[in-house]
Design a protein around this motif. Structure first.
Motif, PDB file in Angstrom:
ATOM      1  N   VAL A   2       0.836  -1.206   0.000  1.00 45.56           N
ATOM      2  CA  VAL A   2       0.000   0.000   0.000  1.00 45.56           C
ATOM      3  C   VAL A   2       0.869   1.253   0.000  1.00 45.56           C
ATOM      4  O   VAL A   2       0.559   2.242  -0.696  1.00 45.56           O
ATOM      5  CB  VAL A   2      -0.956  -0.009   1.207  1.00 45.56           C
ATOM      6  N   LYS A   3       1.963   1.232   0.756  1.00 45.33           N
ATOM      7  CA  LYS A   3       2.854   2.396   0.791  1.00 45.33           C
ATOM      8  C   LYS A   3       3.477   2.659  -0.571  1.00 45.33           C
ATOM      9  O   LYS A   3       3.586   3.817  -1.006  1.00 45.33           O
ATOM     10  CB  LYS A   3       3.949   2.155   1.828  1.00 45.33           C
ATOM     11  N   MET A   4       3.892   1.596  -1.267  1.00 45.66           N
ATOM     12  CA  MET A   4       4.471   1.771  -2.610  1.00 45.66           C
ATOM     13  C   MET A   4       3.448   2.367  -3.576  1.00 45.66           C
ATOM     14  O   MET A   4       3.746   3.309  -4.330  1.00 45.66           O
ATOM     15  CB  MET A   4       4.924   0.412  -3.165  1.00 45.66           C
ATOM     16  N   PHE A  61       2.754   6.016  -2.881  1.00 46.96           N
ATOM     17  CA  PHE A  61       3.871   6.872  -3.290  1.00 46.96           C
ATOM     18  C   PHE A  61       3.794   7.194  -4.780  1.00 46.96           C
ATOM     19  O   PHE A  61       4.100   8.323  -5.206  1.00 46.96           O
ATOM     20  CB  PHE A  61       5.197   6.179  -2.956  1.00 46.96           C
ATOM     21  N   ILE A  62       3.358   6.228  -5.575  1.00 50.12           N
ATOM     22  CA  ILE A  62       3.317   6.424  -7.026  1.00 50.12           C
ATOM     23  C   ILE A  62       1.999   7.061  -7.472  1.00 50.12           C
ATOM     24  O   ILE A  62       1.990   8.032  -8.235  1.00 50.12           O
ATOM     25  CB  ILE A  62       3.522   5.070  -7.751  1.00 50.12           C
ATOM     26  N   GLN A  63       0.883   6.553  -6.965  1.00 48.08           N
ATOM     27  CA  GLN A  63      -0.419   6.966  -7.484  1.00 48.08           C
ATOM     28  C   GLN A  63      -0.937   8.270  -6.892  1.00 48.08           C
ATOM     29  O   GLN A  63      -1.674   8.999  -7.561  1.00 48.08           O
ATOM     30  CB  GLN A  63      -1.456   5.861  -7.219  1.00 48.08           C
ATOM     31  N   PRO A  68      13.017   3.775   0.147  1.00 48.84           N
ATOM     32  CA  PRO A  68      13.537   2.705   1.015  1.00 48.84           C
ATOM     33  C   PRO A  68      12.900   1.346   0.774  1.00 48.84           C
ATOM     34  O   PRO A  68      13.502   0.318   1.093  1.00 48.84           O
ATOM     35  CB  PRO A  68      13.245   3.212   2.436  1.00 48.84           C
ATOM     36  N   LEU A  69      11.669   1.322   0.215  1.00 48.12           N
ATOM     37  CA  LEU A  69      11.009   0.044  -0.005  1.00 48.12           C
ATOM     38  C   LEU A  69      11.441  -0.649  -1.297  1.00 48.12           C
ATOM     39  O   LEU A  69      10.976  -1.756  -1.589  1.00 48.12           O
ATOM     40  CB  LEU A  69       9.486   0.231  -0.026  1.00 48.12           C
TER      41      LEU A  69
END
Length: 617
Positions: A318-320, A323-325, A383-384
């Motif tokens: 969800v964090k990734m 970050f993008i969307q 970092p992910l």
């Protein structure tokens, strides 16, 4: 006093002579026919079966018995004396003018009635499309007029403009159709005798709490379900407030609580509370009513919990995605990257926890674009990014994609209109058996049931043991949660096997009364009904059986009557968000919503009959 006593007494039709043999038989008078010479008195004839003289100067119609020269001449001399002695051409011209006037009047009446019918038909289309009522006046009517003028002629375009389709007119038409539809539904409910309710509540865009109700009842040849009402809750969304709204509707339409056999809601306390909840209030007026917790809602609750290791993977995913969307620049750059790499998809899907299918779809899209996501995160020093270099993490992601894809398939199989509760129980029962199978396969070290995980383990050197152990632990907990939320499946599923297939008389029918078991045995030996069973749906079949075996059919239909989920309410709430928007936040949505989602067409002939036909100016 003596003067009144000397009055002759009127005789009954059967009287008139002391001796019935001497009575004269009454003969029917032969109707008088029109003569062409009557035109010189200013009279023509109506086209009715019994011709009547009609004056073409004033339009007055006389009785057939007045079709005599003396009577017609008296009318002419007393009312149209100036026309006496005119030439034949004069009378023919006046007759022609009179008939022309009649034709114009008939055309005007015909145009008005057609315009009224068209007004209702277009308003129904607007309601079904969930568009603002003003769209007809602003777009549809001008567009139709332009097309008619280009394709036909200007006269046709002018005729279209006579259809009354203003914003207020369309609103009135939709309100009338909504009332008519609800009236039809209430009538069918009363004829059915018993019905089941599906209830749910939501808060719309303007902050109003809307209580939505669907009804399920036996119609002539099948069990039908239909929207009953959508009412705004005046205050709090408590069980008492909701009960008052439903009870007021029942009293208004003369519906009895003792004919409501089942109620289906979600698991919210306001709905299910035995004291202050809605179900508690209903039990006070109908102690025999049965409550059903939405099966789709239970499935979502059972699959919601995951172990900490898998939950961490979900949080990282969800964090990734966020970050993008959630950042426009990152979203555009990532879309360009996917396009340049020739990826099948060019964007990720945002995760929304309240959308039960969101988790599986979001994870699947992330797994399919994992290489592009890794490149993008690495380029932006996120970092992910390193998690994609961890084969164990990717293996867990692959398993989550597989298992939530299977859960989504189960969820979707439980959705749909006119799906009876036994079919939904069978789907859940089948999934719980699959969970047991997957657990056994994991004990054997076989994860082929999860294709993405199996492919990932086959192409990497990741250790199988820890991953398979984690998978087995999750499946075990998932199986446990399903058992907790669906404790009624085992009890109700086998007990109703005779309803699923009455031609296999099993032990499930042993709980029936002896007389019903006799009827069931007669039914199972009827080859004609067996053929009908193969050709019709289960509910249609039992509706037919009720005609031959009323008691047995009624018992089976009672088990098929309840809603298994609140699917209809959820779908209708989606329609409500299209109808009531920020631009239409003051709209009283009930009539528009009922007309939009109704599967029962309004009786336009009945509505038109009570309206005065008028064209638009």
């Amino acid at each position: 006093m003596d003067k009144w006593l000397k009055r002759p007494v009127a005789l009954d039709p059967g009287e008139g002579s002391a001796d019935p043999k001497t009575r004269k038989k009454e003969t029917k008078r032969k109707p008088r026919q029109y003569n062409d010479n009557y035109i010189f008195f200013g009279f023509t004839s109506t086209s009715a079966d019994l011709p009547q003289p009609q004056c073409f100067f004033c339009g007055e119609i006389l009785a057939n018995s007045a079709m005599k020269p003396a009577h017609l001449q008296r009318h002419q001399s007393t009312k149209h004396s100036g026309s006496i002695g005119k030439t034949e051409a004069f009378y023919k011209r006046k007759l022609s003018e009179f008939r022309s006037g009649q034709t114009v009047m008939m055309k005007a009446t015909s145009v008005s009635s057609k315009a009224l019918e068209a007004s209702y038909a277009v308003s129904l289309l607007v309601a079904k499309s969930k568009k603002p009522h003003s769209i007809v006046e602003e777009l549809i009517l001008p567009a139709a007029s332009v097309m008619a003028e280009i394709m036909i002629d200007k006269k046709a375009a002018d005729t279209l403009k006579k259809v009354p389709l203003s914003n207020n007119t369309v609103s009135r038409r939709i309100n009338n159709m909504s009332v008519n539809i609800i009236g039809q539904v209430v009538k069918k409910i009363k004829q059915a005798g018993q019905f089941a309710l599906q209830l749910d509540e939501m808060t719309d865009v303007s902050g109003d709490a809307q209580l939505l109700a669907f009804v399920r009842y036996k119609d002539v040849s099948d069990i039908n379900e239909h929207i009953l009402f959508c009412k705004k809750l005046p205050g709090k969304t408590t069980g008492g407030e909701m009960f008052q709204v439903i009870d007021s509707f029942f009293k208004e339409h003369d519906l009895q609580w003792n004919t409501c056999s089942h109620i289906c809601t979600d698991g919210a306390t306001a709905m299910t509370g035995s004291g202050k909840g809605l179900f508690g209030h209903i039990k006070k007026v109908n102690n025999d009513i049965k409550w059903m917790h939405c099966i789709i809602h239970r499935e979502a609750l059972a699959s919601k919990r995951v172990c900490p290791d898998l939950c961490a993977v979900m949080d990282d995913a969800v964090k990734m995605i966020n970050f993008i969307q959630s950042r426009p620049l990152n979203h555009r750059l990532f879309e360009t990257l996917c396009h340049e790499n020739g990826a099948e998809h060019e964007q990720l899907l945002l995760h929304t926890d309240v959308r039960w299918l969101s988790r599986g779809k979001t994870l699947l899209r992330l797994y399919e674009l994992r290489n592009e996501v890794f490149m993008f995160l690495k380029e932006h020093l996120h970092p992910l990014a390193v998690v994609f270099e961890d084969a164990n993490w990717v293996a867990r992601l692959a398993y989550l994609v597989d298992v939530f894809t299977k859960l989504n398939e189960l969820n979707q199989s439980l959705q749909g209109k006119e799906s009876h509760i036994l079919k939904m129980y069978d789907r859940v029962k089948g999934f719980t058996k699959k969970l047991e199978l997957w657990e056994r396969k994991c004990d054997e070290g076989d994860v082929s049931c999860f294709p993405l995980l199996d492919a990932h383990l086959a192409t990497t050197d990741v250790a199988w043991g820890p991953v398979v152990k984690l998978v087995k632990a999750h499946l075990s907990k998932l199986s446990m949660y399903f058992s907790q939320y669906f404790q009624d499946i085992e009890k109700n599923s086998e007990r109703l096997d005779w309803v699923r297939d009455p031609f296999i008389v099993s032990e499930s029918s042993s709980n029936l009364h002896a007389r019903l078991q006799e009827h069931l045995m007669d039914l199972s030996s009827d080859r004609g009904l067996k053929i009908a069973f193969a050709e019709k749906t289960l509910t249609e079949f039992w509706c037919d059986v009720k005609k031959e075996y009323p008691e047995l059919g009624k018992h089976a239909l009672f088990e098929l009557l309840p809603f298994g989920s609140t699917y209809m309410c959820e779908v209708t709430f989606s329609a409500l968000t299209h109808i009531k928007t920020k631009q239409r936040n003051r709209l009283d949505v009930e009539n528009s919503l009922v007309t939009a989602v109704s599967t029962l067409p309004p009786d336009l002939s009945e509505l038109i009959k009570d309206k005065q036909a008028q064209v638009s100016h």
